[in-house]
Design an enzyme around this catalytic site. Sequence first.
Site, PDB file in Angstrom:
ATOM      1  N   CYS A   1      -8.735  13.787  11.530  1.00 32.91           N
ATOM      2  CA  CYS A   1      -8.472  14.297  10.187  1.00 32.91           C
ATOM      3  C   CYS A   1      -9.704  14.170   9.310  1.00 32.91           C
ATOM      4  O   CYS A   1      -9.928  14.963   8.415  1.00 32.91           O
ATOM      5  CB  CYS A   1      -7.322  13.536   9.549  1.00 32.91           C
ATOM      6  SG  CYS A   1      -5.866  13.540  10.589  1.00 32.91           S
TER       7      CYS A   1
ATOM      8  N   GLY B   1       3.485  15.458   9.496  1.00 26.92           N
ATOM      9  CA  GLY B   1       3.316  14.100   9.000  1.00 26.92           C
ATOM     10  C   GLY B   1       2.780  14.050   7.580  1.00 26.92           C
ATOM     11  O   GLY B   1       3.226  13.238   6.761  1.00 26.92           O
TER      12      GLY B   1
ATOM     13  N   THR C   1      12.491  27.924   3.917  1.00 26.70           N
ATOM     14  CA  THR C   1      13.261  28.276   5.112  1.00 26.70           C
ATOM     15  C   THR C   1      12.905  27.333   6.251  1.00 26.70           C
ATOM     16  O   THR C   1      11.728  27.110   6.525  1.00 26.70           O
ATOM     17  CB  THR C   1      12.980  29.741   5.515  1.00 26.70           C
ATOM     18  OG1 THR C   1      13.338  30.559   4.409  1.00 26.70           O
ATOM     19  CG2 THR C   1      13.775  30.153   6.746  1.00 26.70           C
TER      20      THR C   1
ATOM     21  N   HIS D   1       3.476  17.106  16.589  1.00 25.62           N
ATOM     22  CA  HIS D   1       2.381  17.481  17.496  1.00 25.62           C
ATOM     23  C   HIS D   1       1.674  16.306  18.153  1.00 25.62           C
ATOM     24  O   HIS D   1       0.799  16.491  18.993  1.00 25.62           O
ATOM     25  CB  HIS D   1       1.389  18.424  16.810  1.00 25.62           C
ATOM     26  CG  HIS D   1       0.502  17.810  15.779  1.00 25.62           C
ATOM     27  ND1 HIS D   1      -0.824  17.551  16.031  1.00 25.62           N
ATOM     28  CD2 HIS D   1       0.725  17.435  14.505  1.00 25.62           C
ATOM     29  CE1 HIS D   1      -1.375  17.041  14.934  1.00 25.62           C
ATOM     30  NE2 HIS D   1      -0.458  16.967  13.993  1.00 25.62           N
TER      31      HIS D   1
END
Length: 380
Positions: A323, A69, A235, A199
């Site tokens: 967070c 995110g 990648t 997640h």
Amino acid sequence: MIYLDSAATTAVRREVLEAMWPYLTGDFGNPSSTHSLGERAADALAEARASVARSIGARASEVIFTSGGTEADNLAIKGIALATPRGRHIVTSPIEHEAVLESCDYLRRHHGFTVSLVGVGSDGLVDPDEFAALLTPDTTLATIMYANNEIGTVQPIAELAERARAAGVPLHSDAVQAAGWLTLNVAELGVDALTLSGHKLGAPKGIGALYVRGRVALEPVLHGGGQERGARSGTENVAGAVGLAVALQLAETTREADAARVSTLRDEFIAGVLQGVPDALLTGHATHRLPGLASFCFVGTSGEAVLLELERQGIVSSSGSACAAGSDEPSHVLVAVGYEPEVAQTAVRFTMGPGITDDEVREAAGAVVSAVRAVQGIAR
Ligand code: PLP
């Protein structure tokens, strides 16, 4: 343990892990490789992209896989703002996730943008008229989150998108917390860009996606090998992309039933807590809220002390947002909706996943009441 911290992260679902497994083991190829192993990885990535696109009503070419995110928010905001010559003005709200606010602030500090914050009510809602009044011919981008991660308020995104469209301004929305509970159909929502993170809905950490409507120009943030059609070099996380696609599919099939069941349990939980702790302050909007989120300020306590006491009783939750955890600053969200910093420090957020049971919710409500009373020094 009763896990009431699903807004922080969730366990990987078995079906998701099973779908990912081949791309972590036998079919481990790099999708850019031209041999058969690489081709199988590229096919899986293409299929995952098409599946994510179906889940949100978009075209596959409009889905960019990211590391989560935070990266999707950064790419949307910096990418659209720096690619669009329209002007150097951004409109956002003061209750956005740090990934949004800090991206806007970066553009202010390094690229001469001005950032306007639309006011929010004490319930966290953005008023569409106030929002529209901030949009000017210089506005390059508006970014308003779909559902808030701390107080759970759900914004009227379709209405805001309509206003933005009328002003010719692209609207990005961070849907990290909305995913799994609310519709993600980008046509219904009318957004030009949408952030998703794996997640929070049963896929692993480290995978996310950004939807960007076809005609919206995007400047890359990560430069390198030109993967993701040049929008995001690096990648690709093939297994993660496969996992995100499956998690979104699963969530889409059970979303409405989950939301109905869990919001009933959430309301029982809220009622139980408020009955046992009458001076607790429920944050956020009474009805426009995430089904699984209930956050309270327990006046006369410290949120951290309540958390510790709860963990002793086997209940895991969080203070404010995970967070921001570890910082002593009061939550910017709670302050923005009008709580005094001392009150904001007493916040505890409980977030239920779709797997929560009636018994767990009942037990948790009792534990919260006894934990708060213990911290307040009131005999149980
Ligand atoms: N946006 C919101 C609303 C969130 O709640 C979070 C994570 O808590 C993020 C963005 C960041 O997502 P990620 O952890 O995938 O970087």
